[in-house]
Scaffold this motif. Structure first.
Motif, mmCIF file in Angstrom:
data_model
loop_
_atom_site.group_PDB
_atom_site.id
_atom_site.type_symbol
_atom_site.label_atom_id
_atom_site.label_comp_id
_atom_site.label_asym_id
_atom_site.label_seq_id
_atom_site.Cartn_x
_atom_site.Cartn_y
_atom_site.Cartn_z
ATOM 1 N N LEU A 162 0.837 -1.186 0.000
ATOM 2 C CA LEU A 162 0.000 0.000 0.000
ATOM 3 C C LEU A 162 0.874 1.238 0.000
ATOM 4 C CD1 LEU A 162 -1.251 -2.090 2.494
ATOM 5 C CD2 LEU A 162 -3.219 -0.653 1.970
ATOM 6 N N CYS A 163 0.325 2.336 -0.476
ATOM 7 C CA CYS A 163 1.002 3.620 -0.374
ATOM 8 C C CYS A 163 -0.035 4.695 -0.061
ATOM 9 C CB CYS A 163 1.779 3.954 -1.650
ATOM 10 S SG CYS A 163 0.747 4.477 -3.046
ATOM 11 N N ARG A 164 0.410 5.776 0.539
ATOM 12 C CA ARG A 164 -0.492 6.862 0.959
ATOM 13 C C ARG A 164 -0.217 8.101 0.128
ATOM 14 N NH1 ARG A 164 -1.023 10.937 5.217
ATOM 15 N NH2 ARG A 164 -3.147 10.872 6.068
ATOM 16 N N ALA A 183 4.070 7.701 2.164
ATOM 17 C CA ALA A 183 4.232 6.575 3.085
ATOM 18 C C ALA A 183 3.946 5.282 2.334
ATOM 19 C CB ALA A 183 3.306 6.699 4.288
ATOM 20 N N GLN A 184 4.585 4.186 2.786
ATOM 21 C CA GLN A 184 4.410 2.886 2.162
ATOM 22 C C GLN A 184 4.244 1.830 3.244
ATOM 23 O OE1 GLN A 184 7.377 1.982 -0.894
ATOM 24 N NE2 GLN A 184 7.898 4.156 -1.026
ATOM 25 N N LEU A 185 3.528 0.761 2.892
ATOM 26 C CA LEU A 185 3.298 -0.328 3.833
ATOM 27 C C LEU A 185 3.164 -1.625 3.055
ATOM 28 C CD1 LEU A 185 2.690 -1.161 6.824
ATOM 29 C CD2 LEU A 185 0.269 -0.911 6.257
ATOM 30 N N THR A 186 3.818 -2.694 3.546
ATOM 31 C CA THR A 186 3.681 -4.031 2.979
ATOM 32 C C THR A 186 3.227 -4.976 4.082
ATOM 33 O OG1 THR A 186 5.413 -3.639 1.326
ATOM 34 C CG2 THR A 186 4.841 -5.923 1.793
ATOM 35 N N VAL A 187 2.165 -5.725 3.808
ATOM 36 C CA VAL A 187 1.569 -6.642 4.783
ATOM 37 C C VAL A 187 1.631 -8.055 4.223
ATOM 38 C CG1 VAL A 187 -0.469 -7.205 6.158
ATOM 39 C CG2 VAL A 187 -0.009 -4.825 5.522
ATOM 40 N N ALA A 188 2.140 -9.011 5.005
ATOM 41 C CA ALA A 188 2.166 -10.423 4.630
ATOM 42 C C ALA A 188 1.324 -11.197 5.624
ATOM 43 C CB ALA A 188 3.601 -10.957 4.614
ATOM 44 N N LEU A 189 0.493 -12.118 5.111
ATOM 45 C CA LEU A 189 -0.477 -12.817 5.951
ATOM 46 C C LEU A 189 -0.451 -14.309 5.667
ATOM 47 C CD1 LEU A 189 -3.000 -12.584 7.908
ATOM 48 C CD2 LEU A 189 -4.380 -12.502 5.817
ATOM 49 N N LEU A 190 -0.583 -15.116 6.738
ATOM 50 C CA LEU A 190 -0.846 -16.550 6.611
ATOM 51 C C LEU A 190 -2.358 -16.735 6.714
ATOM 52 C CD1 LEU A 190 1.957 -17.936 8.954
ATOM 53 C CD2 LEU A 190 1.908 -18.067 6.476
ATOM 54 N N PRO A 191 -3.064 -16.819 5.592
ATOM 55 C CA PRO A 191 -4.537 -16.787 5.641
ATOM 56 C C PRO A 191 -5.148 -17.954 6.403
ATOM 57 C CG PRO A 191 -3.737 -16.348 3.421
ATOM 58 C CD PRO A 191 -2.568 -16.833 4.212
ATOM 59 N N GLY A 201 6.769 -0.918 7.074
ATOM 60 C CA GLY A 201 6.229 0.389 6.720
ATOM 61 C C GLY A 201 7.282 1.475 6.825
ATOM 62 N N SER A 202 7.076 2.559 6.097
ATOM 63 C CA SER A 202 7.999 3.681 6.127
ATOM 64 C C SER A 202 7.272 4.929 5.647
ATOM 65 C CB SER A 202 9.221 3.417 5.232
ATOM 66 O OG SER A 202 8.823 3.260 3.871
ATOM 67 N N GLY A 203 7.800 6.097 6.034
ATOM 68 C CA GLY A 203 7.234 7.353 5.582
ATOM 69 C C GLY A 203 6.328 7.986 6.619
ATOM 70 N N GLU A 204 5.650 9.050 6.195
ATOM 71 C CA GLU A 204 4.749 9.793 7.061
ATOM 72 C C GLU A 204 3.318 9.383 6.735
ATOM 73 O OE1 GLU A 204 5.537 13.908 6.546
ATOM 74 O OE2 GLU A 204 7.624 13.776 7.210
ATOM 75 N N GLY A 205 2.817 8.437 7.503
ATOM 76 C CA GLY A 205 1.488 7.906 7.246
ATOM 77 C C GLY A 205 0.385 8.557 8.046
ATOM 78 N N GLY A 206 0.709 9.613 8.803
ATOM 79 C CA GLY A 206 -0.317 10.288 9.580
ATOM 80 C C GLY A 206 -0.480 9.678 10.956
ATOM 81 N N PRO A 207 -1.625 9.892 11.600
ATOM 82 C CA PRO A 207 -1.865 9.396 12.970
ATOM 83 C C PRO A 207 -1.973 7.884 12.992
ATOM 84 C CG PRO A 207 -3.865 10.356 12.049
ATOM 85 C CD PRO A 207 -2.767 10.666 11.082
ATOM 86 N N PRO A 208 -1.943 7.281 14.187
ATOM 87 C CA PRO A 208 -2.049 5.818 14.278
ATOM 88 C C PRO A 208 -3.307 5.261 13.631
ATOM 89 C CG PRO A 208 -1.338 6.747 16.380
ATOM 90 C CD PRO A 208 -1.692 7.896 15.505
ATOM 91 N N GLU A 209 -4.422 6.028 13.656
ATOM 92 C CA GLU A 209 -5.650 5.542 13.029
ATOM 93 C C GLU A 209 -5.466 5.343 11.531
ATOM 94 O OE1 GLU A 209 -5.403 8.111 14.995
ATOM 95 O OE2 GLU A 209 -6.430 7.446 16.833
ATOM 96 N N SER A 210 -4.633 6.177 10.918
ATOM 97 C CA SER A 210 -4.384 6.036 9.479
ATOM 98 C C SER A 210 -3.625 4.756 9.179
ATOM 99 C CB SER A 210 -3.599 7.249 8.963
ATOM 100 O OG SER A 210 -3.282 7.097 7.586
#
Length: 261
Positions: A162-164, A183-191, A201-210
């Motif tokens: 994801l990116c913001r 801001a960027q984020l990569t999520v890996a999941l074991l479904p 994640g990295s960058g300025e993604g805003g508040p924790p809710e974001s």
């Protein structure tokens, strides 16, 4: 130094032809119409390399192409260990990115470390004592979301990037969208276990809710990718193994996939 008259001398200065391509406004308009929760169409195929124990290729519609291979188990040097060892490598082909060509198969230690941390949760290293498993990912074309594309190739770990931009998170961004993101984020999941295997994640993604919103969007994308990866594994198993003579240990990944077909 004498001139080489057999060669046509090139210009002293050159510019990328992409600078003269019209359509910047059209690209921005298409990005404005983009659904932030939409997944890019994905193509995946396994068992491409005969020299590797296992291999896979994945391509996203944005242009990203990744080829991965698994080698081993091999005897690990440096003494015996009760638990196996996983070694990951992430390389970029010299023609993978825009701009100047890179050195041949340039390594990316940061992405290799992220790849290893995410896959360690999915590989049963306890079943390979004193052995080493090697995973190699080669980026053929960088169209964005490269780490997520590489993670989705092994076991059934699904991953989304994801990116913001402009206060909004975009799922599976392209290379252009990633370059402009704050801001960027990569999520890996074991479904199957509903367990997060990797988070980067990295960058300025805003508040924790974001960031929490981005995590929920990424997990939803991983769950939607899971049936596609599962179907790709099932097709490969049917094509290469006669199911009537197939003997698989109960509880293994392929056994679970075939039992739930």
């Amino acid at each position: 130094m004498p001139l080489d008259h057999r060669r046509v001398p090139g210009p002293e200065e050159s510019q990328s032809p992409l600078l003269f391509v019209a359509g910047g406004a059209e690209e921005e308009a298409s990005e404005a119409r983009r659904d932030p929760s939409a997944l890019q169409p994905l193509f995946a195929r396994v068992s491409l390399l005969s020299q590797a124990k296992g291999s896979a290729f994945v391509e996203l519609s944005g242009g990203t192409k990744v080829l991965c291979a698994v080698y081993g188990p091999r005897e690990a040097g440096g003494g015996g260990e009760a638990r196996g060892r996983l070694v990951c490598e992430f390389r970029r082909a010299p023609f993978a990115s825009r701009g100047a060509r890179r050195k041949p198969s340039e390594r990316d230690p940061a992405l290799a470390q992220a790849l290893q941390e995410a896959l360690s949760a999915a590989v049963r290293l306890g079943r390979y004592p004193r052995a080493q498993l090697e995973v190699s990912a080669l980026l053929l074309e960088d169209g964005g979301s490269v780490l997520a594309a590489a993670l989705s190739l092994f076991d059934l770990v699904s991953a989304c990037a994801l990116c913001r931009r402009g206060g909004e998170w975009l799922l599976q961004p392209t290379e252009e969208e990633t370059r402009r993101a704050c801001a960027q984020l990569t999520v890996a999941l074991l479904p199957s276990l509903n367990q997060v295997a990797g988070l980067l994640g990295s960058g300025e993604g805003g508040p924790p809710e974001s960031w929490a919103q981005a995590l929920r969007l990424g997990l939803d994308g991983c769950q939607r990718l899971y049936p596609l990866l599962r179907e790709s594994l099932l097709r490969a198993a049917k094509a290469h193994l006669p199911l009537r003579n197939l003997q698989l240990k109960r509880g293994t990944l392929l056994h679970r996939v075939l039992q739930n077909k």
